[in-house]
Scaffold this motif. Structure first.
Motif, short mmCIF file in Angstrom:
data_model
loop_
_atom_site.label_atom_id
_atom_site.label_comp_id
_atom_site.label_asym_id
_atom_site.label_seq_id
_atom_site.Cartn_x
_atom_site.Cartn_y
_atom_site.Cartn_z
N TYR A 98 0.58 0.30 6.51
CA TYR A 98 1.74 1.17 6.74
C TYR A 98 2.78 1.03 5.64
O TYR A 98 2.90 0.01 4.98
CB TYR A 98 2.41 0.81 8.07
N LYS A 99 3.55 2.11 5.52
CA LYS A 99 4.79 2.05 4.75
C LYS A 99 5.92 1.91 5.78
O LYS A 99 5.83 0.96 6.58
CB LYS A 99 4.92 3.22 3.80
N ASN B 68 -1.59 -3.47 4.32
CA ASN B 68 -1.20 -3.79 5.71
C ASN B 68 -1.11 -2.52 6.55
O ASN B 68 -0.66 -2.53 7.68
CB ASN B 68 0.08 -4.63 5.76
N LYS C 83 0.13 -5.74 9.35
CA LYS C 83 1.56 -5.74 9.06
C LYS C 83 2.26 -6.53 10.18
O LYS C 83 1.95 -6.37 11.36
CB LYS C 83 2.09 -4.30 8.99
N ASP D 99 0.83 -1.21 0.00
CA ASP D 99 0.00 0.00 0.00
C ASP D 99 0.87 1.25 0.00
O ASP D 99 0.45 2.31 -0.47
CB ASP D 99 -1.04 0.00 1.14
N GLY D 100 2.10 1.14 0.49
CA GLY D 100 3.03 2.25 0.36
C GLY D 100 3.45 2.39 -1.10
O GLY D 100 3.41 3.47 -1.69
N HIS E 30 -1.89 -5.08 -1.18
CA HIS E 30 -1.76 -5.52 0.21
C HIS E 30 -1.87 -4.33 1.16
O HIS E 30 -0.90 -3.60 1.38
CB HIS E 30 -0.43 -6.26 0.40
MG LIG Z 1 2.32 -1.49 3.61
#
Ligand SMILES: [Mg+2]
Ligand SMILES: Cc1ncc(C[n+]2csc(CCOP(=O)(O)OP(=O)(O)O)c2C)c(N)n1
Length: 770
Positions: A193-194, A191, A273, A158-159, A189
């Motif tokens: 966070y980056k 999750n 994550k 997602d980042g 995906h």
């Molecule tokens: Mg991520």
């Protein structure tokens, strides 16, 4: 499947931490832990989950699946999977499928003498490093072009989804024809966070995410949760649906029942994550937060509490129920693994040596320009190349292994003859006014240099051939992608099991010096500077000065493997210098003295060297002026096609021997070097040659605007008059001030003429060699 997932999670976590006690037969001690803890855990459970489920899908459907991990920092997960499925040990027998091999797998990860922390060329089944985020979906798409039975499953972080290239890649499905191409299955995906910040998509509500992706043309399936059994069940169902949808689309298309406005499946997987990792440490949440991104417990060697927690974490996977006492996966778990080439680490489209078909090339003589004498007739070099490319399309039509990628400049770059053989690929709605659009086209025009680059990389990495034709100034948009690709090629060459790929060929045209409609924004030769810094066994840079040389160079480039070839050539009408035989000889050596333009009788007072079509024109014209006005000055004209002849041969295999270099450039005579690009390149390249300070380089000095062609050369100090003055000055010939004065007057005249007449002086515009 759940236990298999546990096994991959165990192997992923252990790669980051352990250097001994691989099966946790003993209580975990600080000594068992690596001194430097490097790697990324957070993304691994998601990658493992997807890989495990794909194994099941492949077993059920016999699909050919290429796996691409966008978050390439999740290498421990990809490695865990290719290790368990056996492909890793087949390539690297020392990493055997037993306790010792497992320990070696852990020790080598992110270790000196071992392997890097990201998916890399050394990873079986991979065509994508994922170190620099953003390119996974482009690679997936390039891989499935003309591979009708291949499905490229692409995990997108997602980042990563926030990057420009990935954001641009959603439209890739618009460039797939399900009749002849394979399919991509993006798995986004979420999750959450980056590295340490929240991601945009993860915080959007489900309906917004669905609408966004639906708008691009996807049917979106959500899989959401943190209860493993619920997620397993849902993911399995959704993968089946996605697979059936893909097959349904292809089935219809391949029976001629159309494929406009299709919705391809896309999965949004929302799981925590660092899922299954340590839940928290001293009140700070780890699992499900950004704290799991890299190494969740960093002090395990010094902190007994952390060590204990690590042990509890790793033992939670129950390694004793996954592997026997010799470190072999229990038989019932092995049954999850697809057989032979159906294992994703062994997909034959990766490392395609044996399935690759050579590109069939027509004889270039068919397209030769008749050049009865040098500098008398005018042609558009790229127009001739267009005819050559047209016939490459025709000759390779049944092999379906050649594409031209271009940000909608095929016509502008004068390559339009290719449209006699193929079209621009397009499956959308068409208007009567459209030209050369077809769902069967092999010219891929998307106004995104990133996508052209990424798609062509994917196409070549899976064993096919291509050309990327681009405006010179805008190719620098993909500098960074080029860098990553050059690194991949360099690393692949160090691996005996990787077969060489067809070279990546760039045609850079509409270049700096001839920007009729455009100005300063379109003037920039900086890509050469980026390329030249890469490994000498990877890069080649060519400046064919005319059409016949361009044909020779392109024929050569298409026949090479394992290189990145950059060819810079003009598209505007320009004087032609060499007939085909002369061009062949010239391009074979990469550099030669143009005797017809010289009057030095083997002993010049000054050398005029040039690389690039416009510098060549100005240099030859300067020699002509000098011969006319100062015949006693002995001038030698040297033209360079292959830039890499300049450095010593110890630095590049194309480098001229010391003897040849001296024969051409002499050992001590001053050299006025007119160069297409920035001057520092030439100074760098001739370092180590005899008396390099005698090379006086003129090139693009960042002076640009919309002006006449000749004025561009004047603005950058590279015009025939300026070169001729420099030659007189540097040769220290006496009694020439009247000639210098004449040339200065000409420059003055030019200045006023173009302001009054808005065009170049006839004596410049209509000049020919005589
Ligand atoms: Mg991520
Ligand atoms: C182009 C680029 N910019 C920045 C980074 C540094 N970086 C490495 S991992 C990461 C976060 C990636 O987040 P995401 O894509 O969500 O992957 P996750 O680990 O969460 O699965 C960043 C910013 C990078 N690798 N590439």
């Amino acid at each position: 499947m759940h236990r298999y997932w546990q096994a991959t999670n165990y192997l992923s976590g252990a790669q980051i931490y352990l250097r001994a006690n691989a099966l946790l037969k003993e209580t975990l001690q600080a000594d068992h832990i690596k001194p430097r803890l490097l790697g990324h855990w957070g993304t691994c459970p998601g990658i493992n989950l997807i890989y495990t489920h794909l194994n099941r899908l492949i077993q059920d459907t016999d699909a050919s699946v290429l796996f691409i991990a966008g978050p390439g920092h999740g290498a421990p997960a990809v490695l865990a999977n290719v290790y368990l499925e056996g492909t890793y040990s087949e390539i690297y027998p020392e990493i055997s499928q037993d306790e010792h091999g497992m320990e070696m797998l852990f020790r080598q990860f992110s270790s000196p003498g071992g392997i890097s922390s990201h998916v890399s060329a050394s990873t079986p089944g991979s065509i994508h490093e994922g170190g620099e985020l953003g390119y996974c979906l482009a690679h997936a798409t390039g891989a499935v072009f003309d591979n009708p039975d291949l499905i490229a499953v692409c995990v997108i972080g997602d980042g990563e989804a926030e990057t420009g290239p990935l954001e641009g890649s959603w439209k890739s499905i618009r460039f797939l024809n399900p009749e002849r191409d394979g399919a991509i299955l993006p798995i986004l995906h979420l999750n959450g966070y980056k590295i340490s910040s929240a991601t945009v998509l993860a915080r959007m509500d489900e309906e917004s995410v669905r609408s966004l992706l639906q708008g691009y043309g996807y049917t979106v399936y959500f899989v959401d949760g943190d209860d493993p059994m619920t997620v397993h069940k849902r993911l399995a169902e959704v993968l089946d649906k996605a697979y059936d949808t893909i097959k349904g689309i292809q089935h219809l298309a391949r029976r001629g029942m159309g494929y406009l406005h299709l919705h391809w499946p896309l999965i949004v997987l929302r799981t925590p994550k660092g899922w299954t990792g340590p839940a928290e440490w001293k009140g700070e949440k780890i699992e499900g937060t950004f704290h799991s991104h890299q190494v969740p417990l960093e002090e395990v060697r010094n902190d007994k509490g952390q060590l204990k927690l690590l042990e509890t974490w790793l033992r939670s996977y129950e390694p004793e129920n996954l592997f026997d006492s010799e470190g072999r996966l229990f038989g019932d778990l092995s049954s999850i693994i697809p057989k032979g080439n159906k294992r994703m680490g062994s997909n034959p489209h990766v490392n395609p040596g044996s399935i690759e078909k050579e590109l069939i090339l027509p004889a270039i003589d068919n397209y030769a320009v008749d050049v009865p004498s040098p500098g008398a007739i005018t042609t558009q070099s790229t127009k001739q190349l267009g005819k050559f490319l047209r016939d490459i399309f025709l000759l390779n039509e049944s092999n379906k292994n050649f594409r031209l990628f271009c940000p909608d400049e095929t016509e502008s770059n004068r390559l339009q003859d290719v449209f006699e053989a193929t079209s621009r690929f397009y499956t959308g709605k068409t208007e009567v006014t459209d030209e050369h659009l077809s769902p069967y086209g092999r010219v891929i025009e998307v106004l995104s240099e990133h996508l052209c680059q990424g798609w062509m990389e994917g196409y070549l990495l899976t064993g096919r051939h291509g050309l990327f034709s681009c405006y010179e100034a805008f190719i620098t948009i993909i500098d960074s992608m080029f860098n990553q690709y050059a690194k991949w090629i360099k690393s692949s060459k160090e691996l005996p099991w990787r077969h060489p790929l067809a070279s990546f060929n760039y045609l850079l045209t509409s270049h700096t010096w001839r920007q009729d409609h455009n100005g300063y924004s379109h003037q920039g030769p900086g890509f050469i500077d980026t390329v030249i810094n890469k490994k000498s066994n990877v890069i080649r840079i060519y400046f064919p000065p005319d059409a016949n040389c361009l044909l020779c160079v392109m024929q050569h480039c298409f026949g090479t493997k394992g290189y990145i070839n950059v060819v810079v050539a003009g598209k505007q009408p320009e004087l032609q210098w060499l007939n085909m035989n002369q061009a062949r000889d010239h391009c074979r050596t990469g550099v030669s003295i143009w005797n017809w333009a010289s009057n030095d009788n083997g002993n010049p007072d000054i050398v005029l060297a040039c690389a690039g079509d416009i510098p060549t024109l100005e240099t030859v014209a300067a020699a002509w002026l000098l011969k006319k006005h100062l015949p006693e000055l002995k001038v030698r004209v040297v033209n360079i096609v292959d830039l890499m002849v300049l450095p010593p041969s110890s630095q590049h295999s194309h480098g001229l021997s010391d003897t040849s270099f001296s024969e051409i450039f002499t050992n001590s005579k001053e050299v006025i070097f007119a160069f297409h690009g920035y001057v520092s390149i030439i100074h760098d390249l001739v370092h180590g040659r005899p008396e390099p300070e005698r090379f006086h380089v003129r090139g693009y000095m960042e002076e640009g605007t919309t002006t006449t062609p000749f004025d561009m050369t004047v603005l950058n100090n590279i015009s025939r008059f300026q070169l001729a003055i420099a030659a007189i000055f540097r040769s220290r010939i006496g009694n020439a001030s009247h000639v210098i004065h004449l040339f200065e007057q000409k420059l003055e005249e030019h200045h006023h003429f173009i302001r009054e007449h808005l065009d170049d002086m006839p004596e410049i515009k209509n000049w020919t060699w005589s």
